[in-house]
Design a protein around this motif. Structure first.
Motif, PDB file in Angstrom:
ATOM      1  N   PHE A 402       0.833  -1.198   0.000  1.00  0.00           N
ATOM      2  CA  PHE A 402       0.000   0.000   0.000  1.00  0.00           C
ATOM      3  C   PHE A 402       0.871   1.253   0.000  1.00  0.00           C
ATOM      4  N   ARG A 403       1.916   1.282   0.832  1.00  0.00           N
ATOM      5  CA  ARG A 403       2.800   2.442   0.887  1.00  0.00           C
ATOM      6  C   ARG A 403       3.465   2.699  -0.454  1.00  0.00           C
ATOM      7  N   GLU A 404       3.952   1.655  -1.100  1.00  0.00           N
ATOM      8  CA  GLU A 404       4.604   1.816  -2.396  1.00  0.00           C
ATOM      9  C   GLU A 404       3.625   2.337  -3.437  1.00  0.00           C
ATOM     10  N   TYR A 405       2.396   1.846  -3.404  1.00  0.00           N
ATOM     11  CA  TYR A 405       1.384   2.346  -4.342  1.00  0.00           C
ATOM     12  C   TYR A 405       1.135   3.829  -4.085  1.00  0.00           C
ATOM     13  N   MET A 406       0.978   4.196  -2.827  1.00  0.00           N
ATOM     14  CA  MET A 406       0.680   5.588  -2.496  1.00  0.00           C
ATOM     15  C   MET A 406       1.837   6.512  -2.841  1.00  0.00           C
ATOM     16  N   ALA A 407       3.063   6.009  -2.796  1.00  0.00           N
ATOM     17  CA  ALA A 407       4.207   6.827  -3.196  1.00  0.00           C
ATOM     18  C   ALA A 407       4.098   7.219  -4.661  1.00  0.00           C
ATOM     19  N   ALA A 408       3.700   6.266  -5.496  1.00  0.00           N
ATOM     20  CA  ALA A 408       3.514   6.576  -6.920  1.00  0.00           C
ATOM     21  C   ALA A 408       2.277   7.448  -7.126  1.00  0.00           C
ATOM     22  N   PHE A 409       1.204   7.112  -6.431  1.00  0.00           N
ATOM     23  CA  PHE A 409      -0.053   7.857  -6.558  1.00  0.00           C
ATOM     24  C   PHE A 409       0.138   9.325  -6.200  1.00  0.00           C
ATOM     25  N   ALA A 410       0.917   9.610  -5.155  1.00  0.00           N
ATOM     26  CA  ALA A 410       1.068  10.979  -4.662  1.00  0.00           C
ATOM     27  C   ALA A 410       1.532  11.924  -5.761  1.00  0.00           C
ATOM     28  N   GLY A 411       2.529  11.503  -6.526  1.00  0.00           N
ATOM     29  CA  GLY A 411       3.023  12.352  -7.597  1.00  0.00           C
ATOM     30  C   GLY A 411       2.119  12.371  -8.810  1.00  0.00           C
ATOM     31  N   VAL A 412       1.661  11.207  -9.224  1.00  0.00           N
ATOM     32  CA  VAL A 412       0.838  11.119 -10.438  1.00  0.00           C
ATOM     33  C   VAL A 412      -0.452  11.921 -10.282  1.00  0.00           C
ATOM     34  N   GLN A 413      -1.137  11.771  -9.149  1.00  0.00           N
ATOM     35  CA  GLN A 413      -2.409  12.462  -8.973  1.00  0.00           C
ATOM     36  C   GLN A 413      -2.220  13.978  -8.926  1.00  0.00           C
ATOM     37  N   ALA A 414      -1.137  14.441  -8.310  1.00  0.00           N
ATOM     38  CA  ALA A 414      -0.896  15.884  -8.244  1.00  0.00           C
ATOM     39  C   ALA A 414      -0.733  16.475  -9.642  1.00  0.00           C
ATOM     40  N   TYR A 415       0.006  15.786 -10.504  1.00  0.00           N
ATOM     41  CA  TYR A 415       0.159  16.272 -11.878  1.00  0.00           C
ATOM     42  C   TYR A 415      -1.152  16.183 -12.647  1.00  0.00           C
ATOM     43  N   ARG A 416      -1.907  15.102 -12.444  1.00  0.00           N
ATOM     44  CA  ARG A 416      -3.157  14.943 -13.180  1.00  0.00           C
ATOM     45  C   ARG A 416      -4.160  16.055 -12.856  1.00  0.00           C
ATOM     46  N   MET A 417      -4.160  16.535 -11.612  1.00  0.00           N
ATOM     47  CA  MET A 417      -5.090  17.605 -11.210  1.00  0.00           C
ATOM     48  C   MET A 417      -4.938  18.865 -12.057  1.00  0.00           C
ATOM     49  N   TYR A 418      -3.752  19.053 -12.615  1.00  0.00           N
ATOM     50  CA  TYR A 418      -3.463  20.284 -13.347  1.00  0.00           C
ATOM     51  C   TYR A 418      -3.192  20.052 -14.831  1.00  0.00           C
ATOM     52  N   SER A 419      -3.463  18.860 -15.310  1.00  0.00           N
ATOM     53  CA  SER A 419      -3.258  18.587 -16.726  1.00  0.00           C
ATOM     54  C   SER A 419      -4.357  19.258 -17.550  1.00  0.00           C
ATOM     55  N   ASP A 420      -4.027  19.625 -18.767  1.00  0.00           N
ATOM     56  CA  ASP A 420      -4.988  20.358 -19.612  1.00  0.00           C
ATOM     57  C   ASP A 420      -6.260  19.560 -19.859  1.00  0.00           C
ATOM     58  N   ASP A 421      -6.127  18.239 -20.047  1.00  0.00           N
ATOM     59  CA  ASP A 421      -7.331  17.444 -20.333  1.00  0.00           C
ATOM     60  C   ASP A 421      -8.267  17.400 -19.134  1.00  0.00           C
ATOM     61  N   VAL A 422      -7.699  17.307 -17.922  1.00  0.00           N
ATOM     62  CA  VAL A 422      -8.541  17.285 -16.727  1.00  0.00           C
ATOM     63  C   VAL A 422      -9.233  18.636 -16.542  1.00  0.00           C
ATOM     64  N   LEU A 423      -8.498  19.717 -16.723  1.00  0.00           N
ATOM     65  CA  LEU A 423      -9.096  21.041 -16.552  1.00  0.00           C
ATOM     66  C   LEU A 423     -10.259  21.244 -17.515  1.00  0.00           C
ATOM     67  N   GLY A 424     -10.101  20.780 -18.738  1.00  0.00           N
ATOM     68  CA  GLY A 424     -11.197  20.898 -19.701  1.00  0.00           C
ATOM     69  C   GLY A 424     -12.382  20.012 -19.343  1.00  0.00           C
TER      70      GLY A 424
END
Length: 436
Positions: A402-424
């Motif tokens: 779970f910790r290893e998954y969350m380590a990857a999730f932490a960075g990926v989700q932060a970038y996804r929140m601000y990606s152009d496709d998500v904003l649109g």
């Protein structure tokens, strides 16, 4: 356009590297301050801001690769303190200026819609991804997030005495050893927002702290929405209108939700004194639909009772974000093919379908669902359930995984929140009143 910043190579010395990072990021802030607000920038200005951020983020990542373990020891007094995510983030901002945004910078971001923010939460994602990737620091941080929040400790005696409590968007009621959590965020069909996440964590804490409660049960309240008036709804997922408006916090919602109340349902309350976590079994009662975050939530329960006319869906690929820990958990529960159909293809699975039985334990006639849920809670009240659910959890989702998954999730989700496709996508979804 010439390079915006001169970025040094860090030398490996903690103090010298921190000074270099602070100097570079201070220069970056001067450049950004000279630009118009994000939504008013022309193409050249957008490119300049993007390169400034990219250079600073590469430097932050380099700093954390070398110094994350030492940084966390400093933030926690050599692991003797257990700060929660916001405390870690803002203490790191004070300790190494420029590493992550300050509380004032995040407050300034909240004045903008998501598309108008500078994207400073990405830097928080870089920090937490690095910390969670470290076995010692990551384990300590995960365990720290399993401790009860102060609000829960303040309300624990009141709930113990009365067995009833109103928490804004969640009502608690204890009867016969079963505490029912009823979600009534009905203005948005029980969609999840910052306030609901806070109320849910408090409610989960209170169930786990209460000596009279043997089983927790979660159910959606009857709705006032014209289309669902009088019907109970489990969850419409993340509140996309709030995300569009910039009101969904990365730290307080997207990350704290996974490491907070969802993980507490799975692993219990961590006392912080070396003794085992306090665990209890949980029942989810899914009516109408469990969309997005609602489907994620159902995955962490010991028993899921679903109405025959209810469905589950994970439209994360359509929204562009990562559906929490569903990518970790759904494959275990439903297999790789169905997980991909739901997460990548947006498939809606009805409880009464054959595949629906992979997502819930019992399918009930909507008119009989209360009785079915009560029987499920009674079965989970047996004395040996807690010990066995703990052993099942260790086998099914080891803490390290779970910790290893969350380590990857932490960075990926932060970038996804601000990606152009998500904003649109969130702008279109907000205009149409959709959640997910």
């Amino acid at each position: 356009m010439t390079a915006a910043l001169t970025v040094p190579t860090l030398r490996g010395d903690r103090a010298a590297d921190a000074r270099a990072l602070t100097e570079v990021t201070a220069g970056a802030e001067e450049i950004l301050a000279g630009l118009p607000p994000r939504v008013d920038r022309d193409a050249g200005q957008q490119d300049l801001a993007a390169r400034v951020h990219a250079d600073c983020r590469a430097l932050r990542e380099e700093f954390l690769r070398a110094h994350a373990a030492q940084l966390y020891r400093e933030l926690t007094g050599d692991h003797t303190r257990r700060p929660r995510l916001p405390e870690v983030a803002y203490a790191a901002a004070d300790l190494v200026p420029g590493l992550v945004p300050t509380a004032a910078q995040i407050a300034a971001e909240l004045r903008h819609e998501q598309a108008g923010k500078e994207g400073r939460e990405i830097d928080q994602g870089i920090l937490f991804g690095a910390l969670l990737a470290l076995p010692d620091a990551g384990e300590h941080l995960v365990e720290s997030m399993l401790g009860p929040v102060p609000r829960s400790l303040e309300l624990a005696d009141l709930f113990a005495r009365t067995g009833q409590l109103e928490l804004g968007s969640v009502r608690l009621s204890r009867t016969g050893g079963v505490t029912r959590l009823e979600v009534h965020n009905d203005h948005c069909l029980n969609a999840e927002d910052n306030q609901l996440a806070e109320d849910m964590e408090t409610a989960v804490d209170l169930v786990l702290l209460d000596g009279e409660t043997r089983v927790g049960m979660l159910r959606g309240a009857p709705m006032s929405h014209p289309r669902y008036a009088g019907r109970r709804v489990f969850s419409a997922g993340i509140n996309l209108r709030d995300l569009h408006r910039g009101r969904i916090s990365y730290v307080d919602f997207l990350l704290a939700r996974e490491l907070g109340y969802l993980n507490k349902i799975v692993r219990g309350l961590h006392p912080g004194d070396g003794s085992p976590p306090v665990q209890k079994p949980w029942v989810a009662v899914v009516e109408s639909f469990a969309i997005g975050g609602g489907a994620q939530l159902a995955m962490v329960f010991d028993r899921v009772v679903a109405a025959a006319d209810a469905y589950f869906s994970l439209p994360a690929a359509q929204e562009g974000i990562v559906p929490g820990a569903s990518n970790l958990r759904l494959i275990r529960r439903a297999g790789s093919r169905l997980a991909r159909q739901m997460i990548l293809g947006g498939r809606k699975v009805w409880a009464h379908e054959t595949d629906g039985r992979l997502l819930c334990d019992e399918v009930a006639d909507p008119r009989e669902i209360e009785a079915v849920a009560a029987r499920a809670a009674e079965q989970l009240s047996a004395p040996a359930v807690v010990a066995n659910r703990r052993m099942l959890g260790l086998a099914e989702e080891p803490p390290q995984r779970f910790r290893e998954y969350m380590a990857a999730f932490a960075g990926v989700q932060a970038y996804r929140m601000y990606s152009d496709d998500v904003l649109g996508k969130v702008e279109r979804a907000a205009l149409h009143g959709m959640n997910g």
